[in-house]
Design an enzyme around this catalytic site. Structure first.
Site, mmCIF file in Angstrom:
data_model
loop_
_atom_site.group_PDB
_atom_site.id
_atom_site.type_symbol
_atom_site.label_atom_id
_atom_site.label_comp_id
_atom_site.label_asym_id
_atom_site.label_seq_id
_atom_site.Cartn_x
_atom_site.Cartn_y
_atom_site.Cartn_z
ATOM 1 N N SER A 33 0.812 -1.228 0.000
ATOM 2 C CA SER A 33 0.000 0.000 0.000
ATOM 3 C C SER A 33 0.835 1.264 0.000
ATOM 4 O O SER A 33 1.674 1.448 0.884
ATOM 5 C CB SER A 33 -0.868 0.062 1.263
ATOM 6 O OG SER A 33 -1.851 -0.899 1.238
ATOM 7 N N HIS A 64 -3.645 0.260 -5.327
ATOM 8 C CA HIS A 64 -2.982 -1.021 -5.622
ATOM 9 C C HIS A 64 -3.028 -1.300 -7.122
ATOM 10 O O HIS A 64 -3.395 -2.385 -7.550
ATOM 11 C CB HIS A 64 -3.682 -2.168 -4.884
ATOM 12 C CG HIS A 64 -3.320 -2.266 -3.434
ATOM 13 N ND1 HIS A 64 -2.267 -3.014 -2.985
ATOM 14 C CD2 HIS A 64 -3.861 -1.700 -2.344
ATOM 15 C CE1 HIS A 64 -2.196 -2.908 -1.666
ATOM 16 N NE2 HIS A 64 -3.149 -2.120 -1.255
ATOM 17 N N HIS A 86 -5.759 -9.121 -2.164
ATOM 18 C CA HIS A 86 -5.872 -9.506 -0.762
ATOM 19 C C HIS A 86 -7.061 -10.448 -0.560
ATOM 20 O O HIS A 86 -8.033 -10.400 -1.297
ATOM 21 C CB HIS A 86 -6.083 -8.260 0.118
ATOM 22 C CG HIS A 86 -5.010 -7.230 -0.021
ATOM 23 N ND1 HIS A 86 -4.975 -6.340 -1.084
ATOM 24 C CD2 HIS A 86 -3.936 -6.958 0.750
ATOM 25 C CE1 HIS A 86 -3.905 -5.560 -0.940
ATOM 26 N NE2 HIS A 86 -3.257 -5.908 0.154
ATOM 27 N N TYR A 88 -9.211 -10.093 1.765
ATOM 28 C CA TYR A 88 -10.422 -9.331 2.116
ATOM 29 C C TYR A 88 -11.200 -8.853 0.896
ATOM 30 O O TYR A 88 -12.349 -8.450 1.003
ATOM 31 C CB TYR A 88 -10.106 -8.144 3.050
ATOM 32 C CG TYR A 88 -9.149 -7.116 2.495
ATOM 33 C CD1 TYR A 88 -9.516 -6.239 1.483
ATOM 34 C CD2 TYR A 88 -7.864 -6.995 3.016
ATOM 35 C CE1 TYR A 88 -8.637 -5.295 0.987
ATOM 36 C CE2 TYR A 88 -6.976 -6.059 2.536
ATOM 37 C CZ TYR A 88 -7.370 -5.212 1.510
ATOM 38 O OH TYR A 88 -6.481 -4.289 1.027
ATOM 39 N N GLU A 89 -10.586 -8.901 -0.274
ATOM 40 C CA GLU A 89 -11.311 -8.509 -1.487
ATOM 41 C C GLU A 89 -12.231 -9.629 -1.970
ATOM 42 O O GLU A 89 -12.986 -9.443 -2.918
ATOM 43 C CB GLU A 89 -10.317 -8.158 -2.597
ATOM 44 C CG GLU A 89 -9.495 -6.925 -2.302
ATOM 45 C CD GLU A 89 -8.394 -6.722 -3.335
ATOM 46 O OE1 GLU A 89 -8.700 -6.258 -4.448
ATOM 47 O OE2 GLU A 89 -7.236 -7.048 -3.032
ATOM 48 N N ALA A 116 2.490 -2.477 4.212
ATOM 49 C CA ALA A 116 2.226 -1.447 5.206
ATOM 50 C C ALA A 116 1.740 -2.157 6.455
ATOM 51 O O ALA A 116 1.038 -3.165 6.354
ATOM 52 C CB ALA A 116 1.139 -0.513 4.689
ATOM 53 N N MET A 224 -2.451 -6.983 6.650
ATOM 54 C CA MET A 224 -3.442 -7.854 5.984
ATOM 55 C C MET A 224 -2.878 -8.564 4.756
ATOM 56 O O MET A 224 -3.637 -8.945 3.863
ATOM 57 C CB MET A 224 -4.667 -7.013 5.583
ATOM 58 C CG MET A 224 -5.322 -6.270 6.731
ATOM 59 S SD MET A 224 -6.650 -5.210 6.164
ATOM 60 C CE MET A 224 -6.987 -4.255 7.660
ATOM 61 N N SER A 225 -1.575 -8.753 4.702
ATOM 62 C CA SER A 225 -1.007 -9.361 3.483
ATOM 63 C C SER A 225 0.220 -10.206 3.829
ATOM 64 O O SER A 225 0.416 -10.626 4.963
ATOM 65 C CB SER A 225 -0.612 -8.252 2.501
ATOM 66 O OG SER A 225 0.480 -7.508 3.005
ATOM 67 N N ASN A 248 1.037 3.452 10.632
ATOM 68 C CA ASN A 248 0.172 3.980 11.708
ATOM 69 C C ASN A 248 0.470 3.206 12.984
ATOM 70 O O ASN A 248 1.083 2.145 12.944
ATOM 71 C CB ASN A 248 -1.315 3.780 11.333
ATOM 72 C CG ASN A 248 -1.648 2.321 11.056
ATOM 73 O OD1 ASN A 248 -1.328 1.795 9.998
ATOM 74 N ND2 ASN A 248 -2.251 1.666 12.022
ATOM 75 N N HIS A 260 -7.801 4.006 5.611
ATOM 76 C CA HIS A 260 -6.953 3.600 4.486
ATOM 77 C C HIS A 260 -6.149 4.799 3.981
ATOM 78 O O HIS A 260 -4.985 4.667 3.594
ATOM 79 C CB HIS A 260 -7.818 3.025 3.362
ATOM 80 C CG HIS A 260 -7.016 2.615 2.152
ATOM 81 N ND1 HIS A 260 -6.059 1.622 2.197
ATOM 82 C CD2 HIS A 260 -7.009 3.074 0.872
ATOM 83 C CE1 HIS A 260 -5.501 1.482 0.992
ATOM 84 N NE2 HIS A 260 -6.057 2.359 0.181
HETATM 85 N N1 HPA Z 1 -4.003 -3.007 10.836
HETATM 86 C C1 HPA Z 1 -4.085 -3.895 9.825
HETATM 87 N N2 HPA Z 1 -3.502 -3.697 8.644
HETATM 88 C C2 HPA Z 1 -2.795 -2.573 8.469
HETATM 89 C C3 HPA Z 1 -2.664 -1.615 9.487
HETATM 90 C C4 HPA Z 1 -3.310 -1.845 10.732
HETATM 91 O O1 HPA Z 1 -3.235 -1.045 11.678
HETATM 92 N N3 HPA Z 1 -1.889 -0.613 8.987
HETATM 93 C C5 HPA Z 1 -1.550 -0.982 7.717
HETATM 94 N N4 HPA Z 1 -2.095 -2.159 7.408
#
Ligand code: HPA
Length: 305
Positions: A33, A64, A86, A88-89, A116, A224-225, A248, A260
């Site tokens: 990301s 993406h 991903h 989740y998609e 990320a 998430m990857s 973050n 996001h």
């Molecule tokens: N949680 C899950 N996936 C992420 C995060 C998060 O805080 N930051 C970037 N991808």
């Protein structure tokens, strides 16, 4: 009858070979990301949209964009996946890891996975780059469930566990590649700390209680990857290097509301540093892999039965 996963991946690899005949990729790089601009490190690459590649899944997430870049860096062949899909998609574990399988069949030796992540370990800061030392899979699936397919590892039969039904994941993130990455980073006055990455399915971010639980499990970073690709790459006998960008603080640890946009913007802010690191690192990995493959050829190990 539908073509098997192996036949589909072989068809995609064959298509890519025809697109860029002069490039033999040795290193694969997956961009996470907000890190898409790193693809610019390959000046004269052939760019192929995922939509043109047989059986390739296409990302639905903003940021993406799906393109495969095939080119060279200091005469090391590189294949870059700009954009990943991903779980989740709604993609299946097989689809999520299909691009990894295609790169393996295309002939890469090393896969660099970037992503990320949200920081769980105290002391990590936004914009920091981290090396993955290990992972915790809380996705709820393993992409290798199903019939074992040793043909994905045919090139690496001499590497322990490659192509086997059961294989070791103790050093999933290659220790030698990690030290090389730290040495190259140090020359750029960049410290690369190591982190344990915990993968969740998403797409919702975590709750603060989940993050406290993950902290107790030993996780430093959540995302998430990456984990499905690492598992499939290791089964194929590829060496894996994981680089995370802290975008973050994980839920409950910072003051902001997670979004996001925040993750994406933080990714954008470190992509130049990541590109500099990879520009120096990829030629070094290329040289080290060449030396290793010479030593594998002169000291072939018996493949485990
Ligand atoms: N949680 C899950 N996936 C992420 C995060 C998060 O805080 N930051 C970037 N991808």
């Amino acid at each position: 009858m539908a073509a098997s996963l192996f036949d589909q991946a072989a068809a995609a690899a064959q298509f890519l070979r025809q697109q860029a005949q002069s490039v033999q990729p040795q290193i694969g790089l997956v961009l996470g990301s907000g890190l898409g601009a790193v693809a610019g490190i390959l000046a004269d690459a052939t760019r192929i949209p995922y939509s043109a590649i047989p059986h390739f899944p296409q990302s639905t997430v903003v940021g993406h964009s799906g393109q495969l870049h095939l080119g060279t860096l200091n005469s090391v062949g590189v294949a870059i996946l700009q954009g990943r899909v991903h779980f989740y998609e709604g993609y299946t574990p097989e689809q999520v890891t299909f691009p990894t399988r295609v790169l393996g069949l295309l002939g890469i030796d090393t896969l660099i996975l970037t992503n990320a992540g949200g920081a769980i370990r105290p002391g990590l800061s936004i914009g920091q780059l981290l090396l993955l030392s290990d992972h915790i899979n809380l996705l709820g699936f393993n992409p290798l469930v199903g019939p074992n397919e040793p043909r994905f590892a045919a090139r690496f039969a001499a590497r322990p566990g490659a192509g086997q039904r059961f294989f070791d994941m103790t050093a999933a993130y290659d220790p030698a590649l990690r030290s090389l990455a730290r040495r190259v980073a140090a020359k750029q006055n960049l410290t690369l700390d190591e982190a344990v990455y915990l993968a969740v399915p998403g797409p919702s971010f975590e709750t603060p209680a989940e993050i406290r639980a993950f902290q107790r499990l030993g996780a430093d970073l959540v995302g998430m990857s990456t984990v499905p690709e690492t598992i499939v790459a290791r089964h194929s006998g590829l060496r894996v290097l994981g680089i995370s960008c802290v975008t973050n603080l994980a839920a409950g640890l910072g003051n902001s509301t997670l979004s996001h946009e925040e993750v994406f913007a933080a990714g954008r802010s470190v992509e130049t540093r990541l590109a500099q690191l990879l520009l120096a690192l990829i030629p070094e990995i290329g040289a080290a892999a060449l030396a290793q493959s010479h030593s594998e050829k002169s000291n072939p190990q018996e493949p485990a039965s």
